[in-house]
Design a protein around this motif. Structure first.
Motif, PDB file in Angstrom:
ATOM      1  N   TRP A 308      30.403  42.354  32.484  1.00 61.65           N
ATOM      2  CA  TRP A 308      29.559  42.628  33.660  1.00 61.65           C
ATOM      3  C   TRP A 308      28.642  41.453  33.974  1.00 61.65           C
ATOM      4  N   PHE A 311      30.925  39.441  36.109  1.00 65.87           N
ATOM      5  CA  PHE A 311      31.399  40.215  37.259  1.00 65.87           C
ATOM      6  C   PHE A 311      30.270  40.530  38.248  1.00 65.87           C
ATOM      7  N   ASN A 344      36.221  43.196  46.598  1.00 63.06           N
ATOM      8  CA  ASN A 344      36.510  43.751  45.273  1.00 63.06           C
ATOM      9  C   ASN A 344      37.027  45.194  45.400  1.00 63.06           C
ATOM     10  N   GLN A 411      39.259  38.960  39.130  1.00 66.27           N
ATOM     11  CA  GLN A 411      38.172  39.784  38.580  1.00 66.27           C
ATOM     12  C   GLN A 411      38.531  41.265  38.633  1.00 66.27           C
ATOM     13  N   THR A 412      39.228  41.665  39.687  1.00 75.26           N
ATOM     14  CA  THR A 412      39.564  43.088  39.802  1.00 75.26           C
ATOM     15  C   THR A 412      40.645  43.477  38.795  1.00 75.26           C
ATOM     16  N   GLU A 415      38.725  43.974  35.830  1.00 76.21           N
ATOM     17  CA  GLU A 415      37.946  45.211  35.931  1.00 76.21           C
ATOM     18  C   GLU A 415      38.829  46.429  35.650  1.00 76.21           C
ATOM     19  N   SER A 419      37.121  48.464  32.894  1.00 77.25           N
ATOM     20  CA  SER A 419      36.127  49.490  33.270  1.00 77.25           C
ATOM     21  C   SER A 419      36.675  50.918  33.197  1.00 77.25           C
TER      22      SER A 419
END
Ligand code: GLN
Length: 501
Positions: A308, A311, A344, A411-412, A415, A419
């Motif tokens: 994070w 991000f 995003n 980044q996604t 993620e 996440s």
């Protein structure tokens, strides 16, 4: 020796595998999907306006705070929202259960947004406090309820969290467009004037829209509550731990104060890291399985915090890069730099079905959670590696938009690996009586990561291309090193998880 048992085994689950909801998942997932979609609609819709409303002058309808004060309020708010999840989780575990915590949290959040619909500083700050408390109650507990829909052996759990995550991002994508239009567009201001209302109050219409969104979420939750009748119960009647509640509340406030103090004493951040590593070692070398699972949770916590920290620079470093160093055009049409905030979410909406499908397809052959986490870190590190040539190119002027499109793609992907998988893993690892609290700890990683992101973004500058390239490179290297360590530790962490994958 007894075979390791899953701590989630005691969570009440339906006896037959339920497939009536979204994508062949339990019907309760559909309810939680839309409730969380509207809650995130309200959260991100308000957040999109927050700093702008504070820095705009009174003549523009804002509060007229200076940038420093506004940024400090913004940072404390975004950190506290996630930090109070521990308290919210504790209250659900020990007092009211997740189902009621989500309901009360939603009501408090809606009240907070509506409070900001009034034009005064008192109602503005009251609104922020209410949203912080309400989100602390809602966010961890709605997430644990998703996990409770699946039996411990159900392979659909990670896929279910990927779908849930898509709901989050549908809300996050749509709301800034709505609240931003109400708050900032001339069309809406003219409409207000035509009705004889004050066009400077347009901001408050944006805040009210966030409240309306949360109200839709609450209605959806209430109307479909019987689908969740089997999950999120309050603990059995008995003595309630009021003393410990006080301690958790005080501890949370102390942590918020310590993180604020780290602005002036950056060494506190290193103390925090050292404490985390010490805690991992402390729990890992205790003999009982619950302690080992806590050690595993703490490893995930640490990795998530690093993730994070990179991000969450989307709102700072990358928005500045977009604003000052990128040609914001799409097929010849210029667009405002703030629109990058939605990219995003668009990638999540496109990629979530791919990941949900992938996890179902791979079934028991999917990588373990620690490996998924390490891959998540790898992708976020790669996204900053990509920015090194982009930063160098800025020496010749603004760069094209594809750099940021590609960065957000990387980044996604990271993620999606970290996440939703993290949410899912917490529901698997937590002892049932600590479910909400452990989810709260997961969001604490987001709180600290947000704070760290703010510290790192403070080093951003747009004038020297080589310095900027180094800025990205150093962060990529640091996260790359963490990635390697996590890959190396993955088998050990898997062992600590004691049969939970
Ligand atoms: N964007 C996600 C959400 O709003 C994740 C937030 C987080 O855990 N930091 O739920």
């Amino acid at each position: 020796m007894n075979p390791p048992t899953s701590p989630s085994a005691e969570i009440p689950v339906p006896t037959v595998m339920e497939t009536g909801g979204l994508g062949g998942h339990p019907r309760g997932l559909t309810t939680l999907f839309f409730t969380e979609m509207w809650e995130r609609f309200s959260y991100y819709g308000m957040r999109a306006l927050l700093i702008l409303f504070m820095v705009k002058t009174a003549a523009e309808g804002g509060l007229g705070f200076d940038t420093k004060k506004s940024a400090a309020i913004y940072g404390t708010y975004t950190m506290s929202v996630y930090l109070l999840s521990i308290l919210g989780g504790f209250i659900a575990d020990n007092f009211i259960g997740a189902r009621r915590a989500v309901l009360i949290g939603g009501i408090v959040i809606a009240t907070g947004h509506f409070s900001m619909a009034f034009n005064s500083e008192v109602t503005f700050f009251a609104g922020l406090v209410l949203i912080t408390i309400g989100t602390g109650l809602l966010k961890p507990n709605i997430s644990t309820m998703v996990g409770s829909l699946y039996s411990p052996a159900d392979q659909r759990r990670d896929a279910g969290f990927s779908i849930f995550y898509m709901g989050i991002n549908l809300g996050a994508f749509a709301s800034p467009l709505v609240t931003g239009w109400l708050a900032q567009s001339d069309a809406w201001k003219n409409q207000l004037a035509a009705w004889g209302l004050n066009p400077l109050h347009s901001w408050h219409w944006g805040f009210a829209a966030a409240g309306v969104g949360m109200t839709f979420g609450l209605l959806n939750y209430l109307l479909q509550r019987q689908r969740l009748a089997h999950v999120g119960h309050a603990p059995a009647a008995g003595a309630r731990p009021w003393g410990r509640l006080g301690l958790v509340a005080l501890g949370s406030l102390a942590l918020i104060a310590a993180m604020k103090a780290s602005d002036d004493h950056p060494a506190l951040v290193y103390v925090l890291f050292a404490l985390q590593i010490a805690a991992i070692a402390f729990f890992a070398f205790k003999p009982n399985p619950d302690s080992k699972r806590i050690a595993a949770i703490l490893v995930f916590f640490f990795a998530a915090e690093i993730f994070w920290a990179i991000f969450e620079q989307a709102g700072s470093t990358l928005t500045l890069f977009a604003d000052q160093l990128t040609r914001n055009e799409f097929f010849g049409h210029a667009f405002p730099s703030s629109w990058w905030q939605s990219v995003n979410s668009v990638w999540v909406i496109l990629l979530a079905p791919v990941f949900a499908f992938l996890w179902i397809k791979l079934g028991s052959k999917q990588p373990s959670s620690p490996v998924k986490f390490a891959l998540g870190l790898l992708f976020v590190a790669l996204s900053f590696v990509l920015m090194v040539p982009a930063a160098k190119l800025t020496a010749e002027g603004k760069v094209g938009p594809m750099w940021l499109v590609a960065l957000y793609f990387l980044q996604t992907v990271g993620e999606m690996l970290l996440s939703p998988v993290g949410l899912s893993t917490m529901t698997k690892l937590a002892p049932p009586r600590l479910l909400g609290m452990v989810m709260g700890i997961w969001f604490l990683a987001a709180a600290l990561g947000n704070k760290l992101a703010g510290v790192l973004a403070g080093e951003f500058q747009a004038t020297d291309a080589n310095v900027l390239a180094t800025f990205f490179w150093h962060q990529a290297l640091a996260v790359g090193a963490c990635t390697l360590v996590l890959f190396a530790l993955a088998p050990w962490v898997k062992k600590l998880m004691g049969g939970v994958h």
